[in-house]
Design a protein around this motif. Structure first.
Motif, short mmCIF file in Angstrom:
data_model
loop_
_atom_site.label_atom_id
_atom_site.label_comp_id
_atom_site.label_asym_id
_atom_site.label_seq_id
_atom_site.Cartn_x
_atom_site.Cartn_y
_atom_site.Cartn_z
N UNK A 2 0.77 -1.20 -0.12
CA UNK A 2 -0.14 0.10 0.23
C UNK A 2 0.99 1.18 0.03
N UNK A 3 0.47 2.26 -0.82
CA UNK A 3 1.32 3.50 -0.81
C UNK A 3 0.79 4.29 0.15
N UNK A 4 1.35 4.24 1.47
CA UNK A 4 1.31 5.10 2.47
C UNK A 4 2.56 5.54 3.15
N UNK A 5 2.66 5.18 4.60
CA UNK A 5 3.78 5.70 5.19
C UNK A 5 5.01 4.93 4.49
N UNK A 6 5.82 5.76 4.34
CA UNK A 6 7.24 5.15 3.71
C UNK A 6 8.53 5.33 4.40
N UNK A 7 8.27 6.21 5.50
CA UNK A 7 9.42 6.75 6.22
C UNK A 7 8.82 7.26 7.58
N UNK A 8 9.88 6.82 8.54
CA UNK A 8 9.64 7.64 9.99
C UNK A 8 10.83 7.99 10.27
N UNK A 9 10.76 9.46 10.60
CA UNK A 9 11.99 10.18 10.50
C UNK A 9 11.72 11.31 11.87
N UNK A 10 12.88 12.01 12.17
CA UNK A 10 13.07 12.67 13.18
C UNK A 10 13.04 12.08 14.58
N UNK A 51 8.93 0.21 3.62
CA UNK A 51 7.42 0.32 3.05
C UNK A 51 6.73 -0.11 3.97
N UNK A 52 5.28 0.35 3.56
CA UNK A 52 4.14 0.27 4.51
C UNK A 52 3.99 -1.14 5.05
N UNK A 53 3.85 -2.03 4.03
CA UNK A 53 3.33 -3.32 4.30
C UNK A 53 4.62 -4.12 5.20
N UNK A 54 5.82 -3.48 4.85
CA UNK A 54 6.93 -4.38 5.86
C UNK A 54 6.64 -3.82 7.25
N UNK A 55 6.40 -2.33 7.45
CA UNK A 55 6.40 -2.18 8.64
C UNK A 55 5.10 -2.51 9.42
N UNK A 56 4.01 -2.85 8.58
CA UNK A 56 2.77 -3.49 9.44
C UNK A 56 3.06 -4.95 9.96
N UNK A 57 3.86 -5.83 8.81
CA UNK A 57 4.20 -6.98 9.18
C UNK A 57 5.15 -7.05 10.45
#
Length: 410
Positions: free
Chosen positions: A42-50, A96-102
């Motif tokens: 899914x094209x959603x959050x692709x980065x967590x930063x700061x 990638x969003x699906x990697x993060x959710x997994x």
């Protein structure tokens, strides 16, 4: 016969999965309901930063292991008009969003059950809530956490009304960028800001995910604008026209893979105060991806709900509306929601506003970044930055933030 539990979580995206993992760690019985056994791309959050955004994630207790799947970049360059203004020590985690959710789902432990199905009906009550699933199962829970994002069906059945306050407030475009004729780009990660307000492209942020250099480009356009068709058909030419100075730093580049386009509306809900049901993340209200604050809202919502409110609610009988109202009145949640919404409107105005005030704001931000870069060079012993040029390398100072820390500096 109904399956009894304390918490039924509807939706296994980022908000729902973090909620399940947090409740499992706390030993609270819960059932996570989602139609996907494996999180789909899914094209959603692709980065967590700061530091702020990563800190919010860490307060959930889930971040450290989940982010081992991310690509960490400790420095981000800020650039504009073809020059690097500053190197900012802003940590960025590309994933990638699906990697993060997994990765988050892998942290679900304890007394949490996962059911692969859709919730098709919810009947709220003062004490217990009934949830009917697409597979015929029924769940009886003390509390339903509605974390199903933009899916409005269940909310409509509950009498919750969604209002779009700004249709297509922004457009997000995602693709992979590769250097042409070179092994790699000269920067670890970079945020390149607009050159002209009338281009309606506030910035592009480039960051690695594994071996890929991922690009998130943002625009303020109508959903039927010819420009969006152009960015799909001829992405390199369209990008060069919108941000001509970018190539001075990146060198020649190519766009690889699918160009994904996602419009984002700003929405709010009414009629959500009811016994036994609480809304989190995008199910409660949406924000603008340009500011990168959507994940801040998710992390804040689930952290406050699981660390503060659910333990208090379960300590006494009943699950009436007065209990649920405490979550919506939580000052930390309210402040985060207000901050996110303010940035959504402010960033749009400072990016495309034509009045002298907004023009001055753009130049002031440019001056601040330039000044930080100059100060950085004066206080460090390292050589000036090398900036790619077709004929030679030129130097200049630079700084950056990621799409979430962007919102504070852009």
């Amino acid at each position: 016969m109904a399956d009894y539990t304390d918490i039924a979580i509807i939706g296994g995206g980022l908000a729902g999965s973090i909620t399940a993992a947090m409740l499992g760690r706390a030993g609270i019985p819960a059932i996570l309901v989602d139609p996907h056994a494996i999180s789909p791309p899914d094209f959603r959050i692709e980065k967590i930063s700061g530091a702020g955004q990563i800190g919010r994630f860490r307060r959930t207790g889930i971040a450290d292991k989940a982010l081992t799947q991310a690509t960490l970049t400790p420095e981000n360059w800020i650039a504009r008009f073809g020059y690097v203004l500053e190197r900012a020590p802003v940590p960025q985690c590309g994933i990638l969003y699906d990697t993060l959710v997994t990765a988050v789902r892998d942290e679900i432990r304890g007394r949490v059950t996962r059911i692969v199905a859709k919730a098709v009906a919810i009947t709220p009550g003062e004490d217990r809530q009934s949830v009917v699933l697409s597979n015929g199962q029924t769940i009886s829970a003390r509390l339903v956490v509605l974390a199903n994002g933009l899916n409005v069906g269940l909310r409509h059945m509950l009498g919750i009304t969604r209002k779009i306050t700004s249709p297509a407030h922004s457009i997000s475009i995602g693709f992979d960028l590769t250097p042409a004729g070179r092994a790699a780009f000269p920067f670890p990660a970079m945020t390149y800001f607009q050159e002209r307000a009338d281009a309606r492209v506030p910035y592009i942020t480039l960051f690695p995910i594994g071996e890929r250099m991922r690009a998130n480009l943002f625009a303020y356009r109508e959903v039927d604008a010819p420009w969006l068709r152009a960015i799909r058909r001829a992405p390199v030419e369209t990008l060069m026209a919108a941000l001509p100075g970018l190539r001075r730093i990146t060198g020649p580049y190519a766009v690889r893979g699918e160009v994904k386009v996602r419009p984002a509306d700003l929405t709010i809900n009414t009629g959500y105060r009811m016994p036994g049901v609480v809304l989190v993340g995008d199910a409660f209200c949406t924000t603008c991806p340009v500011t990168g604050t959507g994940s801040d809202k998710v992390f804040t919502d689930v952290e406050r709900l699981c660390n503060v409110h659910i333990p208090r609610w379960l300590a006494t009988d009943g699950m009436g509306e007065a209990k649920i109202a405490a979550f919506y009145a939580d000052p930390v949640k309210i402040a985060c929601d207000a901050w996110s919404l303010d940035k959504a409107w402010n960033f749009r105005s400072v990016s495309i506003g034509a009045s002298p005030y907004w023009q001055a704001q753009r130049w002031a931000r440019f001056a601040v970044s330039l000044g930080r870069g100059i100060q950085q060079r004066l206080t460090k012993t390292n050589a000036p930055l090398n900036v790619y040029s077709s004929s030679s390398s030129s130097s200049s100072s630079s700084s950056s933030s990621s799409s979430s820390s962007l919102s504070s500096s852009a």
